[in-house]
Design a protein around this motif. Structure first.
Motif, short mmCIF file in Angstrom:
data_model
loop_
_atom_site.label_atom_id
_atom_site.label_comp_id
_atom_site.label_asym_id
_atom_site.label_seq_id
_atom_site.Cartn_x
_atom_site.Cartn_y
_atom_site.Cartn_z
N ALA A 102 3.30 -19.76 -15.81
CA ALA A 102 2.92 -19.09 -14.56
C ALA A 102 1.47 -18.63 -14.59
O ALA A 102 0.74 -18.76 -13.59
N LEU A 103 1.02 -18.10 -15.72
CA LEU A 103 -0.37 -17.65 -15.81
C LEU A 103 -1.34 -18.82 -15.74
O LEU A 103 -2.40 -18.73 -15.10
N LEU A 104 -1.00 -19.93 -16.37
CA LEU A 104 -1.84 -21.12 -16.29
C LEU A 104 -1.93 -21.63 -14.85
O LEU A 104 -3.02 -22.00 -14.36
N ALA A 105 -0.80 -21.65 -14.16
CA ALA A 105 -0.80 -22.10 -12.76
C ALA A 105 -1.61 -21.15 -11.88
O ALA A 105 -2.35 -21.60 -10.98
N LEU A 106 -1.52 -19.86 -12.12
CA LEU A 106 -2.28 -18.89 -11.33
C LEU A 106 -3.78 -19.06 -11.54
O LEU A 106 -4.55 -19.08 -10.56
N CYS A 107 -4.19 -19.18 -12.79
CA CYS A 107 -5.63 -19.35 -13.06
C CYS A 107 -6.16 -20.63 -12.45
O CYS A 107 -7.25 -20.64 -11.84
N THR A 108 -5.42 -21.72 -12.61
CA THR A 108 -5.88 -22.99 -12.05
C THR A 108 -5.98 -22.93 -10.54
O THR A 108 -6.96 -23.43 -9.94
N TRP A 109 -5.01 -22.32 -9.90
CA TRP A 109 -5.03 -22.22 -8.44
C TRP A 109 -6.19 -21.37 -7.96
O TRP A 109 -6.90 -21.74 -7.01
N GLN A 110 -6.44 -20.24 -8.59
CA GLN A 110 -7.50 -19.34 -8.16
C GLN A 110 -8.88 -19.96 -8.37
O GLN A 110 -9.78 -19.80 -7.54
N ILE A 111 -9.06 -20.66 -9.47
CA ILE A 111 -10.36 -21.28 -9.72
C ILE A 111 -10.60 -22.46 -8.79
O ILE A 111 -11.69 -22.62 -8.22
N ALA A 112 -9.58 -23.28 -8.59
CA ALA A 112 -9.75 -24.46 -7.74
C ALA A 112 -9.90 -24.08 -6.26
O ALA A 112 -10.63 -24.74 -5.52
N ALA A 113 -9.21 -23.02 -5.84
CA ALA A 113 -9.24 -22.61 -4.43
C ALA A 113 -10.28 -21.55 -4.14
O ALA A 113 -10.32 -21.04 -3.01
N HIS A 114 -11.10 -21.20 -5.11
CA HIS A 114 -12.12 -20.16 -4.94
C HIS A 114 -11.47 -18.86 -4.46
O HIS A 114 -11.96 -18.21 -3.52
N GLY A 115 -10.39 -18.48 -5.11
CA GLY A 115 -9.67 -17.27 -4.75
C GLY A 115 -10.38 -16.01 -5.21
O GLY A 115 -11.42 -16.06 -5.90
#
Length: 306
Positions: A102-115
């Motif tokens: 879950a943490l890996l998915a969150l980090c990847t999503w935030q970095i890729a989506a400029h969150g």
């Protein structure tokens, strides 16, 4: 011949007279009578009721023939439980594995989506880059994640644990070292696709203007190499040395991450994502090592042992 005169009383008037023991004889159930040899009879004959022939049950309680089962055995709460089968997973391990994913998915999503998490990460990275940590010290810590440093450490641990396990006669002595080596080889196979997929620009510093910094290859190399080394050496150490070893490896990886961010090689979340990937690989090494040990601890044999 004259007859002896009888008493004038009647039979009903006679007082009962208790039997008197004869000299030299003991009563039938006098314990420890002289010359009896038995605690029950004085003449050495077996008792009519075979009390002496009764058996006791396995708990030591008196029984009859056949023996009466003893009291039911109550399992102590502190007694060790039977180990789970290899196909099952303890709840804590399952939760930790899901948390890493879950943490890996969150980090990847935030970095890729400029969150928003990416903005906080970059602010924290700039603050660490301008900290008071000396640059030479930070460079030394960052170099500990280089493959030229970390992989030889793991190679020594692989050879040593394989030699100890084979010398101890373990049937699958090769399995834990092979799993650790496969985990180390899987680091670039996992990191490189992530770098190409996210294509994150680097922080200000010597590598400014380049991309492909998420996740950190140095942080993943250090985590897997030093973590697998600790997992391999842990069964060979005394129990009081195992926890300090794991704590030392955790502190070492934190230092490597601090050096990478301080030198401007990576953002903080780059190293966090690398730890998530490394945790998945190290979990595999741990599970395979436990299944191969079968609950037995290996001990290093002395050179003089036969």
């Amino acid at each position: 011949m004259r007859e002896t005169p009888r008493s004038q009383g009647t039979a009903g008037d006679a007082e009962p007279v208790l039997p008197q023991p004869r000299p030299g004889c003991a009563l039938a159930h006098t314990t420890g009578a002289f010359g009896s040899g038995s605690p029950h009879r004085s003449d050495g004959r077996p008792p009519q009721t075979p009390r002496g022939a009764r058996h006791t049950d396995r708990h030591g309680g008196p029984g009859t023939t056949p023996p009466v089962p003893g009291p039911p055995t109550v399992r102590s709460p502190s007694a060790p439980r039977a180990p789970l089968p290899a196909v099952l997973m303890p709840p804590v391990a399952l939760i930790a594995l899901l948390a890493l994913l879950a943490l890996l998915a969150l980090c990847t999503w935030q970095i890729a989506a400029h969150g928003p998490l990416r903005g906080y990460d970059e602010r924290l990275g700039r603050a660490i880059a301008g900290s008071a940590l000396p640059s030479p010290v930070a460079g030394f810590l960052a170099d500990l994640g280089d493959t030229a440093v970390a992989v030889p450490v793991l190679a020594v641990a692989l050879g040593w644990t394989a030699w100890c396990a084979r010398r101890a006669g373990e049937p699958r002595w090769w399995l834990p070292p092979l799993t650790a080596a496969a985990a180390m080889a899987a680091v670039p196979a996992l990191v490189v696709p992530f770098k190409a997929l996210v294509d994150r620009p680097g922080p200000p510093g010597p590598l400014a203007g380049e991309s492909g910094f998420f996740p950190s290859g140095h942080a993943a190399t250090a985590a897997v190499a030093y973590g697998a080394t600790a997992l391999l050496l842990r069964p060979l150490l005394r129990p009081e040395l195992r926890r300090p070893l794991l704590l030392g490896v955790a502190v070492l990886n934190l230092a490597v991450a601090a050096g990478l961010v301080r030198r401007g090689y990576h953002w903080p979340l780059d190293t966090v994502a690398s730890w998530c990937l490394s945790g998945l690989l190290l979990w595999t090494v741990l599970r395979v090592g436990r299944s191969s040990d079968d609950g037995q601890e290996r001990r290093p044999s002395a050179p003089g042992d036969g």
